[in-house]
Design an enzyme around this catalytic site. Sequence first.
Site, PDB file in Angstrom:
ATOM      1  N   SER A  22      -4.820 -62.325   2.228  1.00  0.00           N
ATOM      2  CA  SER A  22      -4.428 -63.638   2.731  1.00  0.00           C
ATOM      3  C   SER A  22      -4.040 -64.509   1.552  1.00  0.00           C
ATOM      4  CB  SER A  22      -5.603 -64.270   3.486  1.00  0.00           C
ATOM      5  OG  SER A  22      -5.368 -65.637   3.768  1.00  0.00           O
ATOM      6  N   TYR A  37     -14.556 -67.044   4.792  1.00  0.00           N
ATOM      7  CA  TYR A  37     -13.359 -66.196   4.852  1.00  0.00           C
ATOM      8  C   TYR A  37     -12.758 -66.014   3.465  1.00  0.00           C
ATOM      9  CZ  TYR A  37      -8.872 -64.459   6.670  1.00  0.00           C
ATOM     10  OH  TYR A  37      -7.754 -63.703   6.946  1.00  0.00           O
TER      11      TYR A  37
END
Length: 276
Positions: free
Chosen positions: A135, A148
């Site tokens: 990501s 995350y």
Amino acid sequence: MTTKRTLLVTGSSSGIGLAAARHMRERGWRVFASCRAEADCARLRAEGFEAPRLDYADPQSLTTALEQLLDATGGRLDALYNNGAFACPGAVEDLPREALREIFEANLFGWHDLTRQVIPVMRAQGHGRIVNCSSVLGLVGVKWRGAYVATKFALEGLTDVLRLEMADTGIHVALIEPGPVTSRIRANSIPHFERWIDWKGSSQRAEYEGLLHRLYGERGPDRFELPPEAVAEKLAHALEAARPQARYYVTAPTYLSGTLRRLLPTRALDWVVSRG
């Protein structure tokens, strides 16, 4: 007769995983589109996919899914796309240890476990591709997404080392780093937020109150958001190119974040990120 190349995609129920499974099948691959929930597997089987149940938080399901795949292919697996993950929004100071343990089990430890089981297969056949979906948050951290971000930063490091260690094996290892991509990750994060984050008891309650509408509210696409097919196109290059890249950026924010991370000192980068 040419044998189709085989690919295992995780987290295929929606979003990036589903787009990847469909795109690679269109390109002639034999795709095993795994999902965490059996109901989603059944839906994909109705669409014509081979869809084993695979839950990163359930170690036995990893072994069983891989065994089923290898039985079906005669022991062959050309590529693995690790994709399934979830988020648990909240301030770092409000994250219980158990919340971090849960998200690392699904977003990192399960990926590592499955990858370790796949590598001997690829070593034996002399080739393979392992692609991990990271990501933009594996490059630059932002507030309220500490859990995350932690898993993606860890994934980046683990994947970099694995790529170095696989350099002379015929197994290519790559990262895909999407920014804002249309998916259900925000909606899917709500149960984890509600389970673990005591926002009403937080010292940052006022800030939570100002942000909850972003978590629960219906809204249109983020600025610069791309459809999941944009990730699938980069995956195709990572799987099919003779010389795949180590990293694939997707969306303008990822390109910008990667550049700023290289060029700016930490305090300057903090200033940019804090202003959204």
